[in-house]
Design a protein around this motif. Structure first.
Motif, PDB file in Angstrom:
ATOM      1  N   CYS A 184       0.847  -1.208   0.000  1.00  0.00           N
ATOM      2  CA  CYS A 184       0.000   0.000   0.000  1.00  0.00           C
ATOM      3  C   CYS A 184       0.880   1.256   0.000  1.00  0.00           C
ATOM      4  O   CYS A 184       1.868   1.340   0.730  1.00  0.00           O
ATOM      5  N   THR A 185       0.494   2.213  -0.818  1.00  0.00           N
ATOM      6  CA  THR A 185       1.244   3.471  -0.899  1.00  0.00           C
ATOM      7  C   THR A 185       0.398   4.698  -0.562  1.00  0.00           C
ATOM      8  O   THR A 185       0.923   5.784  -0.370  1.00  0.00           O
ATOM      9  N   ARG A 186      -0.937   4.527  -0.541  1.00  0.00           N
ATOM     10  CA  ARG A 186      -1.844   5.612  -0.126  1.00  0.00           C
ATOM     11  C   ARG A 186      -2.790   5.050   0.926  1.00  0.00           C
ATOM     12  O   ARG A 186      -3.766   4.362   0.609  1.00  0.00           O
ATOM     13  N   ILE A 187      -2.464   5.315   2.182  1.00  0.00           N
ATOM     14  CA  ILE A 187      -3.192   4.700   3.294  1.00  0.00           C
ATOM     15  C   ILE A 187      -4.001   5.752   4.030  1.00  0.00           C
ATOM     16  O   ILE A 187      -3.448   6.732   4.547  1.00  0.00           O
ATOM     17  N   ALA A 188      -5.308   5.548   4.078  1.00  0.00           N
ATOM     18  CA  ALA A 188      -6.194   6.442   4.831  1.00  0.00           C
ATOM     19  C   ALA A 188      -6.227   6.017   6.291  1.00  0.00           C
ATOM     20  O   ALA A 188      -5.975   4.855   6.626  1.00  0.00           O
ATOM     21  N   HIS A 189      -6.553   6.986   7.139  1.00  0.00           N
ATOM     22  CA  HIS A 189      -6.706   6.688   8.572  1.00  0.00           C
ATOM     23  C   HIS A 189      -8.007   7.286   9.092  1.00  0.00           C
ATOM     24  O   HIS A 189      -8.239   8.483   8.955  1.00  0.00           O
ATOM     25  N   PHE A 190      -8.858   6.441   9.654  1.00  0.00           N
ATOM     26  CA  PHE A 190     -10.074   6.896  10.328  1.00  0.00           C
ATOM     27  C   PHE A 190      -9.799   6.843  11.825  1.00  0.00           C
ATOM     28  O   PHE A 190      -9.664   5.758  12.402  1.00  0.00           O
ATOM     29  N   GLY A 191      -9.689   8.003  12.462  1.00  0.00           N
ATOM     30  CA  GLY A 191      -9.376   8.066  13.884  1.00  0.00           C
ATOM     31  C   GLY A 191     -10.512   8.622  14.705  1.00  0.00           C
ATOM     32  O   GLY A 191     -11.540   9.050  14.182  1.00  0.00           O
ATOM     33  N   GLY A 192     -10.323   8.633  16.017  1.00  0.00           N
ATOM     34  CA  GLY A 192     -11.311   9.201  16.925  1.00  0.00           C
ATOM     35  C   GLY A 192     -10.906  10.605  17.341  1.00  0.00           C
ATOM     36  O   GLY A 192      -9.971  11.191  16.783  1.00  0.00           O
ATOM     37  N   ALA A 193     -11.617  11.157  18.314  1.00  0.00           N
ATOM     38  CA  ALA A 193     -11.355  12.526  18.776  1.00  0.00           C
ATOM     39  C   ALA A 193      -9.921  12.653  19.294  1.00  0.00           C
ATOM     40  O   ALA A 193      -9.489  11.884  20.155  1.00  0.00           O
ATOM     41  N   ARG A 194      -9.188  13.642  18.799  1.00  0.00           N
ATOM     42  CA  ARG A 194      -7.769  13.755  19.112  1.00  0.00           C
ATOM     43  C   ARG A 194      -7.487  14.168  20.553  1.00  0.00           C
ATOM     44  O   ARG A 194      -6.373  13.955  21.050  1.00  0.00           O
ATOM     45  N   HIS A 195      -8.486  14.745  21.241  1.00  0.00           N
ATOM     46  CA  HIS A 195      -8.247  15.077  22.642  1.00  0.00           C
ATOM     47  C   HIS A 195      -8.216  13.820  23.515  1.00  0.00           C
ATOM     48  O   HIS A 195      -7.783  13.873  24.662  1.00  0.00           O
ATOM     49  N   GLN A 196      -8.681  12.695  22.970  1.00  0.00           N
ATOM     50  CA  GLN A 196      -8.516  11.423  23.661  1.00  0.00           C
ATOM     51  C   GLN A 196      -7.146  10.862  23.281  1.00  0.00           C
ATOM     52  O   GLN A 196      -6.862  10.626  22.109  1.00  0.00           O
ATOM     53  N   SER A 197      -6.315  10.640  24.263  1.00  0.00           N
ATOM     54  CA  SER A 197      -4.920  10.284  24.001  1.00  0.00           C
ATOM     55  C   SER A 197      -4.777   9.014  23.170  1.00  0.00           C
ATOM     56  O   SER A 197      -3.837   8.892  22.371  1.00  0.00           O
ATOM     57  N   ILE A 198      -5.691   8.058  23.312  1.00  0.00           N
ATOM     58  CA  ILE A 198      -5.540   6.812  22.555  1.00  0.00           C
ATOM     59  C   ILE A 198      -5.640   7.069  21.053  1.00  0.00           C
ATOM     60  O   ILE A 198      -4.914   6.458  20.260  1.00  0.00           O
ATOM     61  N   VAL A 215       6.581   7.136   2.787  1.00  0.00           N
ATOM     62  CA  VAL A 215       5.245   7.220   2.174  1.00  0.00           C
ATOM     63  C   VAL A 215       4.691   8.609   2.466  1.00  0.00           C
ATOM     64  O   VAL A 215       4.727   9.071   3.612  1.00  0.00           O
ATOM     65  N   ASP A 216       4.167   9.269   1.468  1.00  0.00           N
ATOM     66  CA  ASP A 216       3.649  10.626   1.645  1.00  0.00           C
ATOM     67  C   ASP A 216       2.511  10.660   2.668  1.00  0.00           C
ATOM     68  O   ASP A 216       1.641   9.780   2.682  1.00  0.00           O
ATOM     69  N   VAL A 217       2.527  11.699   3.498  1.00  0.00           N
ATOM     70  CA  VAL A 217       1.431  11.943   4.446  1.00  0.00           C
ATOM     71  C   VAL A 217       0.454  12.895   3.774  1.00  0.00           C
ATOM     72  O   VAL A 217       0.755  14.071   3.562  1.00  0.00           O
ATOM     73  N   ASP A 218      -0.721  12.379   3.427  1.00  0.00           N
ATOM     74  CA  ASP A 218      -1.748  13.167   2.738  1.00  0.00           C
ATOM     75  C   ASP A 218      -2.872  13.476   3.730  1.00  0.00           C
ATOM     76  O   ASP A 218      -3.604  12.581   4.155  1.00  0.00           O
ATOM     77  N   GLU A 219      -2.999  14.743   4.109  1.00  0.00           N
ATOM     78  CA  GLU A 219      -3.991  15.129   5.118  1.00  0.00           C
ATOM     79  C   GLU A 219      -5.420  14.820   4.677  1.00  0.00           C
ATOM     80  O   GLU A 219      -6.304  14.638   5.518  1.00  0.00           O
ATOM     81  N   SER A 220      -5.664  14.740   3.384  1.00  0.00           N
ATOM     82  CA  SER A 220      -7.019  14.424   2.911  1.00  0.00           C
ATOM     83  C   SER A 220      -7.406  12.985   3.232  1.00  0.00           C
ATOM     84  O   SER A 220      -8.583  12.626   3.187  1.00  0.00           O
ATOM     85  N   LEU A 221      -6.418  12.176   3.572  1.00  0.00           N
ATOM     86  CA  LEU A 221      -6.675  10.773   3.905  1.00  0.00           C
ATOM     87  C   LEU A 221      -6.765  10.538   5.411  1.00  0.00           C
ATOM     88  O   LEU A 221      -7.005   9.412   5.851  1.00  0.00           O
ATOM     89  N   ILE A 222      -6.565  11.591   6.202  1.00  0.00           N
ATOM     90  CA  ILE A 222      -6.602  11.467   7.667  1.00  0.00           C
ATOM     91  C   ILE A 222      -7.870  12.137   8.181  1.00  0.00           C
ATOM     92  O   ILE A 222      -8.022  13.353   8.095  1.00  0.00           O
ATOM     93  N   ILE A 223      -8.784  11.346   8.704  1.00  0.00           N
ATOM     94  CA  ILE A 223     -10.078  11.869   9.137  1.00  0.00           C
ATOM     95  C   ILE A 223     -10.325  11.491  10.594  1.00  0.00           C
ATOM     96  O   ILE A 223     -10.271  10.310  10.952  1.00  0.00           O
ATOM     97  N   GLN A 224     -10.584  12.501  11.400  1.00  0.00           N
ATOM     98  CA  GLN A 224     -10.904  12.264  12.808  1.00  0.00           C
ATOM     99  C   GLN A 224     -12.418  12.215  12.945  1.00  0.00           C
ATOM    100  O   GLN A 224     -13.101  13.216  12.732  1.00  0.00           O
ATOM    101  N   ALA A 225     -12.947  11.065  13.306  1.00  0.00           N
ATOM    102  CA  ALA A 225     -14.392  10.857  13.418  1.00  0.00           C
ATOM    103  C   ALA A 225     -14.903  11.332  14.773  1.00  0.00           C
ATOM    104  O   ALA A 225     -14.129  11.647  15.682  1.00  0.00           O
ATOM    105  N   THR A 226     -16.212  11.363  14.902  1.00  0.00           N
ATOM    106  CA  THR A 226     -16.824  11.777  16.171  1.00  0.00           C
ATOM    107  C   THR A 226     -17.246  10.596  17.021  1.00  0.00           C
ATOM    108  O   THR A 226     -17.283  10.682  18.242  1.00  0.00           O
ATOM    109  N   SER A 227     -17.553   9.460  16.380  1.00  0.00           N
ATOM    110  CA  SER A 227     -17.999   8.311  17.172  1.00  0.00           C
ATOM    111  C   SER A 227     -17.433   6.986  16.688  1.00  0.00           C
ATOM    112  O   SER A 227     -17.458   6.001  17.417  1.00  0.00           O
ATOM    113  N   LEU A 228     -16.960   6.936  15.447  1.00  0.00           N
ATOM    114  CA  LEU A 228     -16.431   5.706  14.854  1.00  0.00           C
ATOM    115  C   LEU A 228     -17.451   4.573  14.891  1.00  0.00           C
ATOM    116  O   LEU A 228     -17.096   3.413  15.080  1.00  0.00           O
ATOM    117  N   ASN A 229     -18.730   4.900  14.711  1.00  0.00           N
ATOM    118  CA  ASN A 229     -19.758   3.861  14.657  1.00  0.00           C
ATOM    119  C   ASN A 229     -19.894   3.359  13.220  1.00  0.00           C
ATOM    120  O   ASN A 229     -19.201   3.804  12.312  1.00  0.00           O
TER     121      ASN A 229
END
Length: 344
Positions: A184-198, A215-229
């Protein structure tokens, strides 16, 4: 270690306010016969003095029950249910019972339910924070009155607390590097609220793995979710797959969102893992049910629960000071399955 403080009674409050005990009792119960000014004064003093209504049997007036309070986000999440199982089993073996409450990831509900647990005269508290919690003052009610508090998994971004967790940075680094190793060369990340340390640590581990492997860090592929449901997992997958240059891998900060990513990709005719490799976090049972089976990071929920109750009991026995800070970090590993395995 200092002993627990003597319980504050309505008689103590009445004496300090120079009113009758019955006035205090009625004010605390919002009786119509008591004026707003008096109610406010009584409730304010009650909060300041740590007053707890005696809502359970008089035998608990000894200031120490055999009940451990548990505050979590969602009881129906597999990780949380396993965590509770570990706490409950260890508590029962030590002669304690548990009271379980959930915040539904709402800070205000967390605060209200903590007050109810306090009023139930629990002897110790084990907490996994609500997603939106950023202020920790509502835990002072416990710590100021000598009641042990242990944070587990979602822990405060402060240092002077007792906590049980995993190394989320390393776990995310390894999960991301696994996707890179699979091509993989373009990896997205679905994360939780950043104020939570985990979730901040998982994001940082993901970025560190990308940088280490050039590997390039593309901010458009990094998304911080609100609930991860599940619903959010579907929406975020749709969002990144509609990009002009979509990802060929996704690292989700939980398995719920990762399963949704698989479901949406399959619906769109995208082959997994050949066109899109996916890995989650927690190693929930659904990982082996979804098709293809989901790779994930093992999250030792039962062991974390056992470690948390061990810390709480050590404080109750005076082996650890309640006003100190201890940390238990458990090991974890990447569990590789078909959703990310491109190379045999």
């Amino acid at each position: 270690m200092e002993g627990k403080k003597k319980d504050v009674t309505i008689y103590d409050l009445a004496h300090e306010l120079n009113v009758s005990p019955s006035t205090v009792s009625r004010a605390l119960n919002d009786h119509y016969s008591i004026g707003k000014k008096t109610k406010k004064a009584v409730k304010q003093l009650a909060e300041e003095r740590g007053y707890r209504p005696n809502t359970i049997a008089s035998s608990l007036r000894t200031n120490r029950s055999n009940t451990i309070g548990i505050m979590v986000s969602w009881i129906n999440r597999p990780f949380i249910s396993s965590l509770i199982s570990g706490i409950e089993k260890a508590a029962r073996e030590s002669g304690h019972q548990v009271i379980i409450s959930q915040s539904y990831d709402k800070p205000e509900l967390e605060k209200d339910n903590l007050q109810a647990l306090y009023d139930s005269r629990i002897s110790a508290l084990i907490v996994s924070l609500a997603m939106g919690t950023t202020d920790y003052q509502h835990f002072d009610l416990f710590t100021n009155n000598g009641i042990p508090v242990v944070f587990v998994d979602r822990i405060p971004s402060i240092h002077d607390v007792h906590k049980v967790h995993i190394n989320n940075f390393n776990a995310a680094f390894e999960a991301t590097e696994h996707l890179i190793d699979q091509g993989c060369t373009r990896i997205a990340h679905f994360g939780g609220a950043r104020h939570q340390s985990i979730y901040e640590d998982r994001r940082s581990g993901y970025i560190a793995a990308l940088k280490k492997n050039n590997v390039d860090v593309d901010e458009s592929l990094i998304i911080q979710a609100t609930s991860l449901n599940a619903e959010e997992g579907l929406r975020l997958t749709e969002q990144v797959l509609e990009l002009e240059n979509p990802p060929d891998g996704i690292f989700c900060a939980n398995d719920t969102a990762a399963v949704s990513a698989i479901q949406y990709a399959k619906k769109m005719g995208i082959r997994i893992p050949e066109e899109l490799a996916i890995i989650g976090f927690n190693n929930d049972p659904i990982c082996e049910i979804i098709d293809p089976p989901l790779s994930s990071v093992d999250h030792p929920a039962v062991e974390m629960g056992e470690a948390a109750i061990k810390q709480a009991l050590a404080m109750l026995e005076g082996e650890i000071a309640t006003d100190s800070a201890t940390r238990v970090t458990l090991d974890t590993q990447v569990v590789v399955r078909a959703s990310s395995l491109r190379k045999g």
